[in-house]
Design a protein around this motif. Structure first.
Motif, PDB file in Angstrom:
ATOM      1  N   GLY A 232       0.807  -1.216   0.000  1.00 42.95           N
ATOM      2  CA  GLY A 232       0.000   0.000   0.000  1.00 42.95           C
ATOM      3  C   GLY A 232       0.835   1.258   0.000  1.00 42.95           C
ATOM      4  O   GLY A 232       1.997   1.264   0.408  1.00 42.95           O
ATOM      5  N   ARG A 233       0.209   2.325  -0.497  1.00 41.10           N
ATOM      6  CA  ARG A 233       0.882   3.627  -0.540  1.00 41.10           C
ATOM      7  C   ARG A 233       0.608   4.376   0.756  1.00 41.10           C
ATOM      8  O   ARG A 233      -0.514   4.356   1.257  1.00 41.10           O
ATOM      9  CB  ARG A 233       0.322   4.417  -1.732  1.00 41.10           C
ATOM     10  N   LEU A 234       1.625   5.024   1.260  1.00 40.21           N
ATOM     11  CA  LEU A 234       1.444   5.839   2.468  1.00 40.21           C
ATOM     12  C   LEU A 234       1.336   7.308   2.055  1.00 40.21           C
ATOM     13  O   LEU A 234       2.223   7.839   1.402  1.00 40.21           O
ATOM     14  CB  LEU A 234       2.643   5.626   3.390  1.00 40.21           C
ATOM     15  N   THR A 235       0.218   7.942   2.452  1.00 37.26           N
ATOM     16  CA  THR A 235       0.003   9.354   2.110  1.00 37.26           C
ATOM     17  C   THR A 235      -0.178  10.136   3.409  1.00 37.26           C
ATOM     18  O   THR A 235      -1.290  10.176   3.966  1.00 37.26           O
ATOM     19  CB  THR A 235      -1.261   9.518   1.226  1.00 37.26           C
ATOM     20  N   PRO A 236       0.881  10.765   3.918  1.00 35.97           N
ATOM     21  CA  PRO A 236       0.772  11.435   5.217  1.00 35.97           C
ATOM     22  C   PRO A 236      -0.337  12.485   5.260  1.00 35.97           C
ATOM     23  O   PRO A 236      -1.025  12.612   6.276  1.00 35.97           O
ATOM     24  CB  PRO A 236       2.158  12.079   5.389  1.00 35.97           C
ATOM     25  N   GLU A 237      -0.545  13.203   4.159  1.00 34.17           N
ATOM     26  CA  GLU A 237      -1.560  14.278   4.169  1.00 34.17           C
ATOM     27  C   GLU A 237      -2.985  13.720   4.260  1.00 34.17           C
ATOM     28  O   GLU A 237      -3.933  14.474   4.493  1.00 34.17           O
ATOM     29  CB  GLU A 237      -1.498  15.132   2.891  1.00 34.17           C
ATOM     30  N   ALA A 238      -3.145  12.444   4.020  1.00 35.98           N
ATOM     31  CA  ALA A 238      -4.498  11.870   4.087  1.00 35.98           C
ATOM     32  C   ALA A 238      -4.773  11.261   5.460  1.00 35.98           C
ATOM     33  O   ALA A 238      -5.778  10.569   5.636  1.00 35.98           O
ATOM     34  CB  ALA A 238      -4.657  10.821   2.997  1.00 35.98           C
ATOM     35  N   LEU A 239      -3.879  11.527   6.432  1.00 35.93           N
ATOM     36  CA  LEU A 239      -4.058  10.912   7.751  1.00 35.93           C
ATOM     37  C   LEU A 239      -4.677  11.882   8.749  1.00 35.93           C
ATOM     38  O   LEU A 239      -3.992  12.805   9.219  1.00 35.93           O
ATOM     39  CB  LEU A 239      -2.697  10.477   8.306  1.00 35.93           C
ATOM     40  N   PRO A 240      -5.951  11.711   9.098  1.00 35.05           N
ATOM     41  CA  PRO A 240      -6.461  12.480  10.228  1.00 35.05           C
ATOM     42  C   PRO A 240      -5.803  11.904  11.485  1.00 35.05           C
ATOM     43  O   PRO A 240      -5.918  10.715  11.760  1.00 35.05           O
ATOM     44  CB  PRO A 240      -7.971  12.208  10.203  1.00 35.05           C
ATOM     45  N   ALA A 241      -5.078  12.735  12.241  1.00 32.62           N
ATOM     46  CA  ALA A 241      -4.253  12.189  13.320  1.00 32.62           C
ATOM     47  C   ALA A 241      -4.727  12.629  14.703  1.00 32.62           C
ATOM     48  O   ALA A 241      -4.665  11.870  15.667  1.00 32.62           O
ATOM     49  CB  ALA A 241      -2.807  12.623  13.122  1.00 32.62           C
ATOM     50  N   SER A 242      -5.206  13.856  14.776  1.00 32.99           N
ATOM     51  CA  SER A 242      -5.546  14.405  16.087  1.00 32.99           C
ATOM     52  C   SER A 242      -7.061  14.464  16.262  1.00 32.99           C
ATOM     53  O   SER A 242      -7.825  14.259  15.315  1.00 32.99           O
ATOM     54  CB  SER A 242      -4.984  15.822  16.190  1.00 32.99           C
ATOM     55  N   ARG A 243      -7.459  14.821  17.465  1.00 36.05           N
ATOM     56  CA  ARG A 243      -8.883  15.013  17.735  1.00 36.05           C
ATOM     57  C   ARG A 243      -9.439  16.095  16.792  1.00 36.05           C
ATOM     58  O   ARG A 243     -10.530  15.949  16.238  1.00 36.05           O
ATOM     59  CB  ARG A 243      -9.043  15.459  19.188  1.00 36.05           C
ATOM     60  N   GLU A 244      -8.662  17.154  16.577  1.00 31.44           N
ATOM     61  CA  GLU A 244      -9.119  18.247  15.714  1.00 31.44           C
ATOM     62  C   GLU A 244      -9.281  17.765  14.265  1.00 31.44           C
ATOM     63  O   GLU A 244     -10.217  18.149  13.568  1.00 31.44           O
ATOM     64  CB  GLU A 244      -8.132  19.435  15.813  1.00 31.44           C
ATOM     65  N   ASP A 245      -8.375  16.897  13.817  1.00 37.84           N
ATOM     66  CA  ASP A 245      -8.494  16.347  12.454  1.00 37.84           C
ATOM     67  C   ASP A 245      -9.792  15.538  12.312  1.00 37.84           C
ATOM     68  O   ASP A 245     -10.457  15.573  11.269  1.00 37.84           O
ATOM     69  CB  ASP A 245      -7.308  15.434  12.123  1.00 37.84           C
ATOM     70  N   ALA A 246     -10.110  14.787  13.360  1.00 38.60           N
ATOM     71  CA  ALA A 246     -11.343  13.990  13.308  1.00 38.60           C
ATOM     72  C   ALA A 246     -12.559  14.913  13.213  1.00 38.60           C
ATOM     73  O   ALA A 246     -13.484  14.684  12.430  1.00 38.60           O
ATOM     74  CB  ALA A 246     -11.447  13.091  14.540  1.00 38.60           C
ATOM     75  N   GLU A 247     -12.516  15.985  14.003  1.00 36.10           N
ATOM     76  CA  GLU A 247     -13.650  16.931  13.969  1.00 36.10           C
ATOM     77  C   GLU A 247     -13.744  17.610  12.611  1.00 36.10           C
ATOM     78  O   GLU A 247     -14.839  17.837  12.099  1.00 36.10           O
ATOM     79  CB  GLU A 247     -13.495  17.982  15.075  1.00 36.10           C
TER      80      GLU A 247
END
Ligand SMILES: Cc1cc2nc3c(=O)[nH]c(=O)nc-3n(C[C@H](O)[C@H](O)[C@H](O)COP(=O)(O)OP(=O)(O)OC[C@H]3O[C@@H](n4cnc5c(N)ncnc54)[C@H](O)[C@@H]3O)c2cc1C
Ligand code: SF4
Length: 569
Positions: A232-247
C-alpha cells in the motif's frame, strides 16, 4: 514500532505529562481502537485521578500484511491521543510491548488491576481473557455502541438474523428519527429512492487533507523503514491524526457529503472514490468519532434531506451495529447454524504470499488462529493477484483495486458489487477474501470486516445474516458507474461478467435452491440451453485460469467460447 527517547512524540508527551506519582492514579487500559474521552470512564472521572496505559505492539502489526496507511493511521492517532490526554492532566504510560497482555500484566503487577471498556475486537478479547479471569483487568461496558447485546437478542429471534428487523427495533428503542411512535416521513427506509447513478452533478466534494505534524511525520518514517515490506501507498496528508483532524472530517462530511448522501449512495465513479460518502469509518472504528454522537448529530440536523439522514443513520445505527452483534453472537462465525466451523490455523495473508511468492514474514511471537473457514457454497479458490494490483483487464476491478492500494479506502458499493461480487463469481474462498479485505482497508477490524465479507459479501455463511448472495453480471455496474465506458470489454457483448454470473448460478444451483430470493434468477438460468451453459462454464474456466496466472482476461474470452460451442453444436 520502537521509538527513540528523544523522538518528537516522546518530547511532546513528556512536556504535556502532569506531575504526580503512578501509584496515586487509578489506571485504565485504553486499546488502539478506544481513542476517546467522550464516553467511558475518561469522560466522567476526574482526569487528575486517572492514568492510562497505551500500548504499541509490533507483533500485532506483523500479524498480517496490513496496508501501510492503516498502520500509520493507528499509530499516529494513538500517539496524538497520548499527548491530548496528558494535556488534560491524565497521567499517560506509553509502552512498546511484545503483546497487549504482557504490557497489561506488567503494569497490573506494579500498580494493581486496570479497567478497560470491553474490547470491540475478538482478537483482543481472546488475548486479554486470562487477565480478566485473574482479576488483573476489569472489563466495563463499551460505551461507543448505540445498542447492547440484550437489544440484539430482544430485537428478534435468530439465527437467521435480518438487518432491517434489528434496525427498526433500534430506531424505536432509541427514538431516533421517530415521530410519536411512527418513523419520520412515514417509512423506516428510503433505500428504494437512493439508487441514482452519478453523472458529474452535483460535483463530488474534495476530500480533506491534513498538514502532517512532527508526530505524524515520525510515524510515517517508522512505517516506511521498519514496515517497508507492508503493501500500500502511504500518504501522510491523508491521515487524520488528532482530535481536531477527526472533527474537521466530520464537519466536512456533514457540510459537503450528507446533503447528497442518500440519492447517490449506490453510485460508483472513476472520477471520485468516495462521491458523497463520508470517509468516517476509520475514525468511528478508532472511536475518534463516537458513533452515538454522529447518529445524534445527523438525526438533529433537520436541514438535511430526510432521505440522506435516514440513509446515513441506517448505515451506522443499522448495519454497523448489526454486523458487530452478528460477529459476537457467532464468535466470528466459529459457530454457524448451531455447529462449530473449522478454523484456519494461522492468520491469513489474503493472497500476499502467492502474489509475492514468499511467506509473509510474521513476527516470531505472532500468535492466534486464522478464523472461520465456513464456506456455504464450497468456494475455495485463492485471491487472484489482480486483487494485489496485477492488471485483470476488467476496468471495474482494476480501478477499484488501484484505489484500495493507494488509499486503503473504497465505499460500500465498490466493496460489495465489484470486489466481493467478482470474487464470488470466481468462487474465491470467503476466508481468504475476508483476510484480503482485512489487510487492504484502513477501517478493517475483525468485528466489522468478517461479517461484511464472510457474511454479506461472499454468502460464506449462507442465509445466516443476509437473504441472498449479492451476485450480479455487468448490467448493475454499467448502470451505477462509469467504469464500463472506458473498458476494453463492452458490458452488453464481450464482458465476461454475464457469463460468469450464469456459470455461478449453474454451479451453485443445488446450494441456492432453498434461497427464496434466488428463485427467479435460478428460473432464468434454467432457461439457458446446454450450449449456453457449456459456453458459460468455459468462460469461467478461462477467466479463472488467466487471473490465477496473474494475467489479464483475454479480450475474446467470451466470443471465442461461444464460437467454439457453436462449432461443437
Ligand atoms: C465487502 C465489504 C467489506 C467491508 N469492510 C468493512 C470494514 O472492514 N470496515 C468498515 O468499517 N466497514 C466495512 N464495510 C462497510 C462499508 O463499506 C464501510 O463502512 C464504508 O464504505 C466506509 O466508508 P464511509 O465512511 O465513506 O461510509 P459511508 O457510506 O459514509 O457510511 C457511514 C458509515 O456507516 C457505517 N457503515 C456503513 N455500512 C456498513 C456496514 N456494512 N458495516 C459496518 N459499518 C457500516 C460505516 O461506519 C461508515 O463510516 C464493508 C462492506 C463490504 C460490502
Ligand atoms: S465492461 Fe465488464 S469488465 Fe468492463 S467495467 Fe464493465 S462490468 Fe467491468
Amino acid at each position: 514500532m520502537s521509538r527513540g527517547r528523544t523522538s518528537a512524540f516522546r518530547r511532546a508527551l513528556d512536556a504535556a505529562q502532569p506531575q504526580g506519582r503512578e501509584h496515586d492514579r487509578r489506571w485504565l487500559f485504553v486499546p488502539y481502537d478506544q481513542l476517546t474521552d467522550e464516553v467511558g470512564p475518561l469522560s466522567r472521572e476526574d482526569p487528575t485521578t486517572l492514568g492510562i496505559l497505551l500500548v504499541e505492539c509490533p507483533e500485532k502489526a506483523s500479524r498480517r500484511p496490513y496496508h501501510k496507511q492503516k498502520l500509520a493511521l493507528v499509530l499516529t492517532n494513538l500517539r496524538h491521543f497520548a499527548v491530548e490526554q496528558a494535556k488534560r492532566d491524565v497521567l499517560v504510560r506509553h509502552v512498546v510491548a511484545v503483546s497487549y497482555a504482557d504490557a497489561v500484566r506488567t503494569h497490573a503487577d506494579k500498580h494493581g488491576p486496570l479497567r478497560m471498556m470491553r474490547a470491540a475486537e475478538r482478537e483482543l478479547r481472546v488475548e486479554l481473557a486470562s487477565l480478566v479471569r485473574d482479576g488483573q483487568l476489569e472489563e466495563v461496558p463499551h460505551e461507543g455502541w448505540l445498542t447492547s447485546t440484550e437489544d440484539f437478542a430482544e430485537s428478534h429471534r435468530g439465527p437467521p438474523w435480518r438487518m432491517d428487523v434489528f434496525y427498526k427495533y433500534a430506531r424505536r428503542r432509541l427514538g431516533i428519527l421517530m415521530d410519536g411512535g411512527k418513523p419520520e416521513g412515514g417509512r423506516f427506509s428510503f433505500d428504494g429512492e437512493n439508487r441514482k447513478p452519478w453523472r458529474g452533478e452535483p460535483p463530488a466534494p474534495k476530500v480533506p487533507t491534513f498538514e502532517p505534524d512532527e508526530i505524524t511525520r515520525e510515524v510515517c518514517a517508522l512505517v516506511t523503514t521498519t514496515m517497508a515490506h507492508h503493501p500500500g501507498r502511504l500518504t501522510p496528508e491523508a491521515l487524520p491524526a488528532s482530535r481536531e483532524d477527526a472533527e474537521k472530517t466530520w464537519r466536512w462530511a456533514r457540510k459537503h457529503c450528507l446533503p447528497s448522501f442518500g440519492p447517490f449512495e449506490d453510485a460508483m465513479s472513476s472520477a471520485s472514490r468516495s462521491l458523497f460518502h463520508t470517509r468516517i469509518s476509520p475514525l468511528l472504528n478508532l472511536l475518534r468519532l463516537p458513533a452515538p454522537r454522529v447518529v445524534r448529530d445527523v438525526a438533529a440536523t433537520t436541514t438535511l434531506p430526510l432521505q440522506s439522514r435516514e440513509g446515513f443513520i441506517r448505515q451506522v445505527l443499522g448495519w454497523r451495529e448489526y454486523v458487530r452483534h452478528v460477529h459476537e453472537a457467532t464468535d466470528g462465525f466459529r459457530t454457524v447454524g448451531g455447529a462449530a466451523s473449522r478454523t484456519a490455523k494461522h492468520p491469513g495473508d489474503g493472497g500476499w504470499g502467492a502474489w509475492q511468492q514468499r511467506t509473509w514474514p510474521r513476527h516470531a511471537h505472532a500468535g492466534g488462529e486464522g478464523g472461520s473457514l465456513a464456506s456455504a457454497l464450497g468456494a475455495s479458490q485463492p485471491v487472484p493477484p489482480a486483487y494485489w494490483g496485477r492488471s485483470s483487464g476488467l476496468r471495474c476491478l482494476d480501478t477499484v483495486v488501484e484505489g484500495v492500494w493507494e488509499d486503503g479506502y473504497g465505499h460500500h458499493i465498490t466493496r460489495l458489487m465489484v470486489l466481493a461480487n467478482i470474487a464470488m463469481l470466481l468462487d474465491v474462498s470467503p476466508r481468504d477474501l475476508s483476510d484480503w479485505f482485512w489487510v487492504a482497508y484502513v477501517d478493517a477490524y475483525d468485528w466489522v470486516v468478517e461479517p461484511n465479507v464472510h457474511g454479506m459479501g461472499t454468502f460464506g455463511v449462507g442465509e445466516l445474516m443476509t437473504t441472498k448472495p449479492y451476485v450480479a453480471g455487468s448490467s448493475y455496474i454499467d448502470k451505477m458507474s462509469d467504469y464500463c465506458s472506458g473498458c476494453r470489454f463492452s458490458p452488453k457483448t464481450t464482458c465476461p461478467l454475464p457469463s460468469l454470473y450464469w456459470a455461478y448460478l449453474g454451479r451453485h444451483r443445488k446450494g441456492l435452491a432453498d434461497v427464496q430470493r434466488m428463485r427467479l434468477p435460478l428460473a432464468s438460468e434454467a432457461q439457458r440451453t446446454a450450449e449456453q451453459r457449456r459456453a458459460d462454464a468455459a468462460v469461467f474456466d478461462r477467466v479463472s485460469d488467466a487471473l490465477a496466472r496473474g494475467e489479464s482476461v483475454p479480450i475474446d474470452v467470451r466470443v471465442a467460447e461461444v464460437a467454439q460451442c457453436h462449432a461443437k453444436g
